[in-house]
Design an enzyme around this catalytic site. Structure first.
Site, mmCIF file in Angstrom:
data_model
loop_
_atom_site.group_PDB
_atom_site.id
_atom_site.type_symbol
_atom_site.label_atom_id
_atom_site.label_comp_id
_atom_site.label_asym_id
_atom_site.label_seq_id
_atom_site.Cartn_x
_atom_site.Cartn_y
_atom_site.Cartn_z
ATOM 1 N N SER A 164 0.800 -1.230 0.000
ATOM 2 C CA SER A 164 0.000 0.000 0.000
ATOM 3 C C SER A 164 0.832 1.278 0.000
ATOM 4 O O SER A 164 0.302 2.353 -0.295
ATOM 5 C CB SER A 164 -0.954 0.016 1.201
ATOM 6 O OG SER A 164 -2.025 -0.875 0.991
ATOM 7 N N LYS A 168 0.688 3.245 -3.126
ATOM 8 C CA LYS A 168 -0.486 4.075 -3.419
ATOM 9 C C LYS A 168 -0.173 5.575 -3.322
ATOM 10 O O LYS A 168 -0.781 6.383 -4.025
ATOM 11 C CB LYS A 168 -1.625 3.724 -2.457
ATOM 12 C CG LYS A 168 -2.129 2.295 -2.575
ATOM 13 C CD LYS A 168 -3.112 1.971 -1.454
ATOM 14 C CE LYS A 168 -3.596 0.535 -1.521
ATOM 15 N NZ LYS A 168 -4.483 0.190 -0.371
ATOM 16 N N TYR A 211 -2.469 -2.159 -10.931
ATOM 17 C CA TYR A 211 -2.533 -2.022 -9.473
ATOM 18 C C TYR A 211 -1.659 -3.060 -8.773
ATOM 19 O O TYR A 211 -0.835 -2.721 -7.907
ATOM 20 C CB TYR A 211 -3.992 -2.147 -9.023
ATOM 21 C CG TYR A 211 -4.187 -2.181 -7.533
ATOM 22 C CD1 TYR A 211 -3.900 -1.077 -6.744
ATOM 23 C CD2 TYR A 211 -4.672 -3.327 -6.903
ATOM 24 C CE1 TYR A 211 -4.087 -1.104 -5.371
ATOM 25 C CE2 TYR A 211 -4.862 -3.365 -5.530
ATOM 26 C CZ TYR A 211 -4.564 -2.255 -4.765
ATOM 27 O OH TYR A 211 -4.748 -2.292 -3.408
ATOM 28 N N TYR A 271 -4.111 3.125 7.859
ATOM 29 C CA TYR A 271 -5.393 2.423 7.909
ATOM 30 C C TYR A 271 -6.262 3.020 9.031
ATOM 31 O O TYR A 271 -6.295 4.227 9.218
ATOM 32 C CB TYR A 271 -5.184 0.912 8.077
ATOM 33 C CG TYR A 271 -4.299 0.291 7.028
ATOM 34 C CD1 TYR A 271 -4.600 0.434 5.666
ATOM 35 C CD2 TYR A 271 -3.164 -0.436 7.362
ATOM 36 C CE1 TYR A 271 -3.797 -0.144 4.691
ATOM 37 C CE2 TYR A 271 -2.357 -1.018 6.394
ATOM 38 C CZ TYR A 271 -2.682 -0.860 5.057
ATOM 39 O OH TYR A 271 -1.882 -1.424 4.106
ATOM 40 N N VAL A 296 1.100 -3.930 3.968
ATOM 41 C CA VAL A 296 0.931 -5.197 4.676
ATOM 42 C C VAL A 296 2.147 -6.111 4.559
ATOM 43 O O VAL A 296 2.159 -7.203 5.135
ATOM 44 C CB VAL A 296 -0.345 -5.938 4.226
ATOM 45 C CG1 VAL A 296 -1.583 -5.173 4.647
ATOM 46 C CG2 VAL A 296 -0.327 -6.220 2.740
#
Length: 317
Positions: free
Chosen positions: A73, A76, A201, A253, A271
């Site tokens: 992540s 991103k 992605y 998160y 993660v």
């Protein structure tokens, strides 16, 4: 209290970083390595490594800092920046919102319940899938190549590449992400084919780095888009401001508020157990500790950042 002068901080870090890492490493026992992506489950849960990098390129390394991992992540943040550079703010924020969700990062709940049916922000899975569709390119291969080129430039490492084993593992088990993508397609958020967007992605999530690469990338954000070592602007300041704002509000998160209280630095976790953070204007920091807490953040990594922030008064609040 003002930040300590660089030389004093750097000396203290050199002196004490190994003992702080040793203390925080005991907290790996409180977490579990991610297993929903099978390839990630191969990492050892007792790993903890850190790299801190200053504006001259000096580094402090401790623990398992040479352990290689995928961005997950954290990617991103940089795909968002590239999409902003390719399209501008109006286009990007017609596809994703600007608010935290309060839901899990892979939730589709609010896509159906709240109009206009776009993801709440670019750092949850649905938002990052939408962002991936905005990367310029005539094909998924071209989009992936542009992402790789951009990430390599930010990390100043031309050898960065996609870990194909992790990519395949993500793709083979991505039932929830496929559901999110099809929902976005049905809502008119995605213009491209679902499989093409997901390929992009999964590819940027599977780019492999180490703590030094991560700290180098963080250093550019710490200096508002300027690489202080090469003395080049790589990202417009406004887009770094947007990215760092999302990192504060959504980057850890559903523990983003807790992290802001206890550490007080813009950060993004993945993660794989990775955390990218920075001391604005000073340091880039890359951490890996694959044992995760129930909210998906590195147990030992978060603990270590809490020690450092308190020791050096790094909180921005």
């Amino acid at each position: 209290m003002p930040l300590q002068p660089h030389d004093e901080t750097w000396k203290t870090l050199h002196t004490h970083i190994d003992e702080w890492v040793a203390v925080s490493k005991t907290h790996t026992l409180e977490g579990h390595v991610a297993s929903y992506i099978p390839e990630l489950a191969n990492a050892s849960g007792d790993i903890l490594g850190i790299c801190l990098m200053d504006s001259e390129g000096q580094t402090i390394l401790s623990g398992d800092s040479n352990f290689r991992f995928t961005l997950q992540s954290i990617s991103k943040v940089f795909s968002l920046i590239l999409a902003l550079m390719d399209n501008g703010e109006d286009v990007v924020f017609s596809k994703v919102g600007m608010e935290p969700t309060g839901d899990d990062f892979n939730s589709m709940l609010k896509l159906e319940l709240i109009e206009p049916g776009i993801p709440f922000n670019p750092l949850i899975n649905a938002g990052a899938i939408a962002i991936s569709s905005l990367i310029a390119g005539q094909s998924p291969d071209e989009q992936i190549e542009r992402i790789l080129h951009f990430f390599r430039d930010i990390a100043n490492n031309p050898s960065l590449s996609v870990n194909q084993n992790v990519f395949k593992s993500e793709s083979d088990t991505a039932h929830r992400n496929r559901s999110l993508a099809y929902f976005l397609k049905d809502n008119g958020v995605l213009d491209q084919e679902v499989d093409d967007v997901l390929r992009v992605y999964f590819s940027h999530c599977s780019i492999e780095v180490d703590c030094t690469d991560l700290a180098r990338m963080a250093l550019v954000l710490a200096h508002n888009g300027v690489d202080p070592i090469r003395k080049q602007r790589l990202i417009p300041r406004r887009f770094v401001q947007i990215a760092k704002t999302f990192m504060f509000t959504c980057g850890m998160y559903n523990a983003s508020g807790e992290f802001a209280l206890n550490v007080g630095l813009p950060a993004k976790s993945g993660v794989s157990g990775s955390i990218l953070t920075m001391v604005p204007g000073q340091y880039g920091i890359g951490i890996v500790g694959p044992a995760l807490n129930r909210k998906g953040n590195s147990t030992a990594g978060v603990h270590l950042l809490g020690i450092l922030s308190q020791e050096f008064d790094w909180s921005m609040f």
